[in-house]
Design a protein around this motif. Structure first.
Motif, mmCIF file in Angstrom:
data_model
loop_
_atom_site.group_PDB
_atom_site.id
_atom_site.type_symbol
_atom_site.label_atom_id
_atom_site.label_comp_id
_atom_site.label_asym_id
_atom_site.label_seq_id
_atom_site.Cartn_x
_atom_site.Cartn_y
_atom_site.Cartn_z
ATOM 1 N N SER A 193 35.941 26.237 -14.107
ATOM 2 C CA SER A 193 37.323 26.247 -13.627
ATOM 3 C C SER A 193 38.266 26.518 -14.808
ATOM 4 C CB SER A 193 37.640 24.906 -12.967
ATOM 5 O OG SER A 193 38.957 24.886 -12.494
ATOM 6 N N MET A 194 38.013 25.814 -15.925
ATOM 7 C CA MET A 194 38.886 26.003 -17.098
ATOM 8 C C MET A 194 38.712 27.397 -17.705
ATOM 9 S SD MET A 194 38.669 22.484 -19.181
ATOM 10 C CE MET A 194 38.578 20.918 -18.365
ATOM 11 N N GLU A 195 37.475 27.871 -17.716
ATOM 12 C CA GLU A 195 37.185 29.185 -18.315
ATOM 13 C C GLU A 195 37.953 30.301 -17.598
ATOM 14 O OE1 GLU A 195 35.347 29.985 -20.906
ATOM 15 O OE2 GLU A 195 34.853 32.110 -20.656
ATOM 16 N N TYR A 196 37.955 30.246 -16.258
ATOM 17 C CA TYR A 196 38.518 31.388 -15.516
ATOM 18 C C TYR A 196 39.934 31.170 -14.993
ATOM 19 C CZ TYR A 196 33.892 33.126 -16.120
ATOM 20 O OH TYR A 196 32.734 33.544 -16.707
ATOM 21 N N LEU A 197 40.343 29.882 -14.886
ATOM 22 C CA LEU A 197 41.655 29.650 -14.280
ATOM 23 C C LEU A 197 42.603 28.859 -15.177
ATOM 24 C CD1 LEU A 197 40.356 28.784 -10.676
ATOM 25 C CD2 LEU A 197 41.367 30.947 -11.396
ATOM 26 N N GLY A 198 42.083 28.310 -16.261
ATOM 27 C CA GLY A 198 42.956 27.544 -17.165
ATOM 28 C C GLY A 198 42.771 26.044 -16.990
ATOM 29 N N ASP A 199 43.412 25.275 -17.908
ATOM 30 C CA ASP A 199 43.217 23.819 -17.914
ATOM 31 C C ASP A 199 43.729 23.160 -16.633
ATOM 32 O OD1 ASP A 199 42.143 24.155 -20.368
ATOM 33 O OD2 ASP A 199 43.773 23.234 -21.504
ATOM 34 N N THR A 200 44.828 23.687 -16.099
ATOM 35 C CA THR A 200 45.387 23.136 -14.855
ATOM 36 C C THR A 200 45.397 24.238 -13.804
ATOM 37 O OG1 THR A 200 46.839 21.761 -16.202
ATOM 38 C CG2 THR A 200 47.367 21.911 -13.861
ATOM 39 N N ILE A 201 44.929 23.906 -12.621
ATOM 40 C CA ILE A 201 44.921 24.924 -11.559
ATOM 41 C C ILE A 201 45.674 24.412 -10.336
ATOM 42 C CG2 ILE A 201 42.702 25.826 -12.371
ATOM 43 C CD1 ILE A 201 41.532 24.665 -9.671
ATOM 44 N N ASP A 202 45.915 25.321 -9.387
ATOM 45 C CA ASP A 202 46.666 24.927 -8.194
ATOM 46 C C ASP A 202 45.797 24.177 -7.183
ATOM 47 O OD1 ASP A 202 49.262 26.102 -8.774
ATOM 48 O OD2 ASP A 202 48.232 28.029 -8.652
ATOM 49 N N ILE A 203 44.698 24.822 -6.755
ATOM 50 C CA ILE A 203 43.935 24.264 -5.624
ATOM 51 C C ILE A 203 42.447 24.199 -5.964
ATOM 52 C CG2 ILE A 203 43.339 24.563 -3.170
ATOM 53 C CD1 ILE A 203 45.885 26.258 -2.867
ATOM 54 N N HIS A 204 41.808 23.093 -5.616
ATOM 55 C CA HIS A 204 40.351 22.968 -5.763
ATOM 56 C C HIS A 204 39.845 22.486 -4.405
ATOM 57 C CE1 HIS A 204 36.913 21.972 -8.708
ATOM 58 N NE2 HIS A 204 36.432 21.712 -7.509
ATOM 59 N N THR A 205 38.819 23.147 -3.890
ATOM 60 C CA THR A 205 38.331 22.772 -2.561
ATOM 61 C C THR A 205 36.842 22.406 -2.582
ATOM 62 O OG1 THR A 205 37.473 24.908 -1.787
ATOM 63 C CG2 THR A 205 39.836 24.591 -1.611
ATOM 64 N N GLY A 206 36.450 21.704 -1.520
ATOM 65 C CA GLY A 206 35.041 21.345 -1.340
ATOM 66 C C GLY A 206 34.892 20.594 -0.028
ATOM 67 N N GLY A 207 33.666 20.330 0.358
ATOM 68 C CA GLY A 207 33.431 19.501 1.541
ATOM 69 C C GLY A 207 33.758 18.054 1.195
ATOM 70 N N GLU A 208 33.915 17.220 2.223
ATOM 71 C CA GLU A 208 34.361 15.840 1.973
ATOM 72 C C GLU A 208 33.371 15.049 1.111
ATOM 73 O OE1 GLU A 208 34.517 13.290 5.451
ATOM 74 O OE2 GLU A 208 33.120 14.577 6.538
ATOM 75 N N ASP A 209 32.095 15.437 1.156
ATOM 76 C CA ASP A 209 31.108 14.716 0.333
ATOM 77 C C ASP A 209 31.316 14.971 -1.158
ATOM 78 O OD1 ASP A 209 30.254 17.396 1.152
ATOM 79 O OD2 ASP A 209 28.531 17.031 -0.137
ATOM 80 N N ASN A 210 32.088 15.997 -1.477
ATOM 81 C CA ASN A 210 32.356 16.300 -2.895
ATOM 82 C C ASN A 210 33.404 15.378 -3.535
ATOM 83 O OD1 ASN A 210 32.011 19.959 -2.735
ATOM 84 N ND2 ASN A 210 30.509 18.366 -3.131
ATOM 85 N N ILE A 211 34.145 14.641 -2.689
ATOM 86 C CA ILE A 211 35.246 13.828 -3.240
ATOM 87 C C ILE A 211 34.704 12.845 -4.283
ATOM 88 C CG2 ILE A 211 37.080 12.152 -2.724
ATOM 89 C CD1 ILE A 211 37.273 13.387 0.083
ATOM 90 N N PHE A 212 33.622 12.171 -3.884
ATOM 91 C CA PHE A 212 33.013 11.219 -4.815
ATOM 92 C C PHE A 212 31.518 11.404 -4.824
ATOM 93 C CE2 PHE A 212 31.222 7.271 -6.304
ATOM 94 C CZ PHE A 212 32.008 7.022 -7.409
ATOM 95 N N PRO A 213 30.897 11.424 -5.970
ATOM 96 C CA PRO A 213 31.514 11.296 -7.281
ATOM 97 C C PRO A 213 31.900 12.646 -7.910
ATOM 98 C CG PRO A 213 29.161 11.248 -7.524
ATOM 99 C CD PRO A 213 29.425 11.412 -6.056
ATOM 100 N N HIS A 214 31.502 13.779 -7.277
ATOM 101 C CA HIS A 214 31.648 15.066 -7.959
ATOM 102 C C HIS A 214 33.073 15.328 -8.458
ATOM 103 C CE1 HIS A 214 30.655 19.032 -9.224
ATOM 104 N NE2 HIS A 214 31.254 19.658 -8.234
ATOM 105 N N HIS A 215 34.027 15.293 -7.532
ATOM 106 C CA HIS A 215 35.386 15.639 -7.960
ATOM 107 C C HIS A 215 36.047 14.546 -8.783
ATOM 108 C CE1 HIS A 215 35.544 18.945 -4.640
ATOM 109 N NE2 HIS A 215 34.892 19.314 -5.704
ATOM 110 N N GLU A 216 35.691 13.298 -8.489
ATOM 111 C CA GLU A 216 36.213 12.192 -9.310
ATOM 112 C C GLU A 216 35.756 12.389 -10.759
ATOM 113 O OE1 GLU A 216 37.965 9.346 -7.488
ATOM 114 O OE2 GLU A 216 38.759 9.648 -9.494
ATOM 115 N N ALA A 217 34.494 12.781 -10.921
ATOM 116 C CA ALA A 217 33.940 12.995 -12.263
ATOM 117 C C ALA A 217 34.589 14.218 -12.928
ATOM 118 C CB ALA A 217 32.425 13.181 -12.179
ATOM 119 N N GLU A 218 34.820 15.271 -12.130
ATOM 120 C CA GLU A 218 35.474 16.459 -12.695
ATOM 121 C C GLU A 218 36.840 16.106 -13.267
ATOM 122 O OE1 GLU A 218 35.803 20.047 -10.379
ATOM 123 O OE2 GLU A 218 33.860 19.708 -9.433
ATOM 124 N N ILE A 219 37.595 15.288 -12.520
ATOM 125 C CA ILE A 219 38.938 14.890 -12.990
ATOM 126 C C ILE A 219 38.802 14.101 -14.286
ATOM 127 C CG2 ILE A 219 40.939 13.407 -12.510
ATOM 128 C CD1 ILE A 219 40.658 14.103 -9.556
#
Ligand code: AMP
Ligand code: ZN
Length: 475
Positions: free
Chosen positions: A226-252
């Motif tokens: 995400s950082m490589e192609y879109l920069g340190d801060t991006i507008d929108i990140h999507t995924g299925g609801e199972d991605n909320i935890f822990p995947h996206h929590e860990a990404e943040i």
């Protein structure tokens, strides 16, 4: 436009970082198996979001990763610290190399997306091609004291990130009272997650690193790409609801600790698709792929319509009755488009006037409200019903048909349906129809009826309209 942000747990007005431009990262497939219809829901919604943003004059850049390493299997998959690599497991079972497995299922994924008219992302980065970027972030995290190394393994220390839990609500306090995790002997805290793991001897996919010959944890790949192609801060990140935890929590946690910047402004999560009210599972025999849908006689476009008929923030219950309904509705849409394109040339009549803009307004209002696709579709159905009534009463003139067609075409930039052009009516049939018209004008109904039957025998039906006009349809 308003979209529901999992981070703030409310609908927010959408404002991109850079005026007129939108950066969007989509958690893509782990290419160890065919993508299923649940995955398709998780890819179709961001496609419609992109199409609607483009419709609204934004320039969108979409990145969708291909997970071709890691993504471990045991219960604490999610924590990414023990267990087998899904791709390697499949490779061993099929006596192929991991690259062959990943290549095959990546190809399957692209073909399936294409069949559903999901626009390709602007780039599909593969995890295995971004190991250096991952190593760089891991080193920064170690240097800043957010991560630690032990016995060649590197973990993120969740106690160092004060905001841990801000996306999912799984703060350390809440986690402590929940289920216990099997602890990795090298971890300081049970909820720490792996950034890098030392590879056991039998592991096939492994890379050099300052800590060990090993492989990355699952979460770090998405932050790095995400950082490589879109920069340190991006507008929108999507995924299925199972991605909320822990995947996206860990990404943040890892991204914001590394850069000191907010990682994502809008988190969009698609609720799961269920089959007959239950979670899909191979053991239950309710696990469907696109081929299963096609084998039952439904097209990819009918599946696209079925998925758009439920709102992405409600669970979708997939049943064959839902597919049957989608088939009926898709037929209705196709007929509508065909009829509008084949309306007999005529002079102005008492028809809709300028009212067609009301459909565009209602459609945009529905989509502006957190991508309400079922409501947007109901606007389309309303337009179809009213148009069909006018056609039946012979009140629709050519100009008006063109206006409605233009509204449809605009809406369809977002719905993304591919309507097969019906075969043009062959010259021969038109000739017979014209002959028949002459007989009818002369009130020679016996002869004209004979020609109607002849047209029927050739697989076409003729529908008489007022003013001596007619419509030919393929049976
Ligand atoms: P995976 O390959 O398992 O990482 O899944 C790819 C994407 O599909 C992720 O965004 C998942 O959250 C999503 N996904 C998996 N199962 C379903 C489902 N039943 N319904 C909707 N999305 C799903
Ligand atoms: Zn991801």
């Amino acid at each position: 436009m308003k979209i529901y942000n999992t981070l703030s747990k409310q609908k927010e007005g959408f404002r991109p970082l850079n005026a007129g431009k939108v950066s969007m990262y989509i958690c893509g497939p782990t290419v160890y198996d065919r993508i299923h219809i649940g995955n398709l829901r998780a890819y179709l919604i961001p496609d419609v979001l992109r199409k609607f943003l483009e419709y609204s004059s934004f320039e969108v850049r979409q990145i969708k990763n291909i997970t071709d390493v890691g993504h471990l299997m045991e219960d604490n998959v999610a924590q990414g610290d023990t267990g087998e690599d899904k791709i390697e497991k499949k490779a061993l079972a099929e006596k192929k190399t991991p690259a062959e497995i990943a290549g095959f299922y990546e190809n399957y994924f692209h073909e399936t997306e294409k069949a559903l008219n999901i626009l390709p992302a602007h780039f599909f980065p593969r995890a295995t091609a971004h190991i250096p970027q991952m190593l760089k972030i891991i080193q920064i995290l170690i240097d800043k004291g957010f991560a630690y190394e032990k016995n060649g393994n590197v973990f993120f220390d969740v106690t160092k990130f004060a905001d841990y839990g801000k996306l999912s609500g799984n703060t350390l306090e809440n986690l402590k009272v929940g289920a216990r995790l099997e602890e990795h002997p090298d971890k300081k805290n049970p909820w720490d997650f792996a950034l890098w793991l030392k590879a056991p001897k039998e592991h096939i996919m492994k890379w050099d690193s300052p800590w060990s010959v090993g492989y990355p944890g699952w979460h770090i790949e998405c932050s790095a790409m995400s950082m490589e192609y879109l920069g340190d801060t991006i507008d929108i990140h999507t995924g299925g609801e199972d991605n909320i935890f822990p995947h996206h929590e860990a990404e943040i946690a890892q991204s914001e600790s590394a850069t000191g910047q907010k990682f994502v402004n809008y988190w969009l999560h698609i609720r799961h698709l269920l089959v007959d009210g239950e979670k899909m599972a191979k053991s239950k025999g309710n696990f469907y792929f696109l081929e299963d849908i096609e084998a039952k006689g439904y097209s990819p476009m009918e599946l696209r319509l079925a998925i758009l008929s439920s709102h992405y923030r409600s669970q979708m219950n997939f049943t064959w009755a839902v597919m049957e309904q989608a088939k009926t509705n898709f037929q209705k849409i196709s007929e509508f488009v065909y009829n509008l394109k084949n309306i007999p040339i005529s002079s102005e009549k008492d028809s809709l006037g300028n009212e067609v803009s009301k459909y565009t307004e209602k459609f945009e209002k529905a989509m502006d409200d957190d991508l309400n696709t079922p409501l947007a579709l109901s606007v389309l159905y309303e337009m179809i019903t009213e148009t069909n009534k006018l056609i039946a009463e012979n009140k629709l003139d050519t100009k008006q048909a063109k206006n409605i067609l233009a509204v449809w075409e605009k809406m369809n930039k977002v719905f993304g349906f591919v309507i097969e052009a019906k075969q043009d009516i062959p010259e021969e049939i038109i000739k017979i129809a014209e002959e028949r018209k002459t007989f009818r004008n002369n009130k020679d109904f016996e002869k004209s009826d004979k020609l109607r039957d002849k047209i029927l025998e050739k697989g076409y039906a003729i529908e008489d309209l007022k003013n001596n006009e007619y419509l030919i349809k393929k049976q």
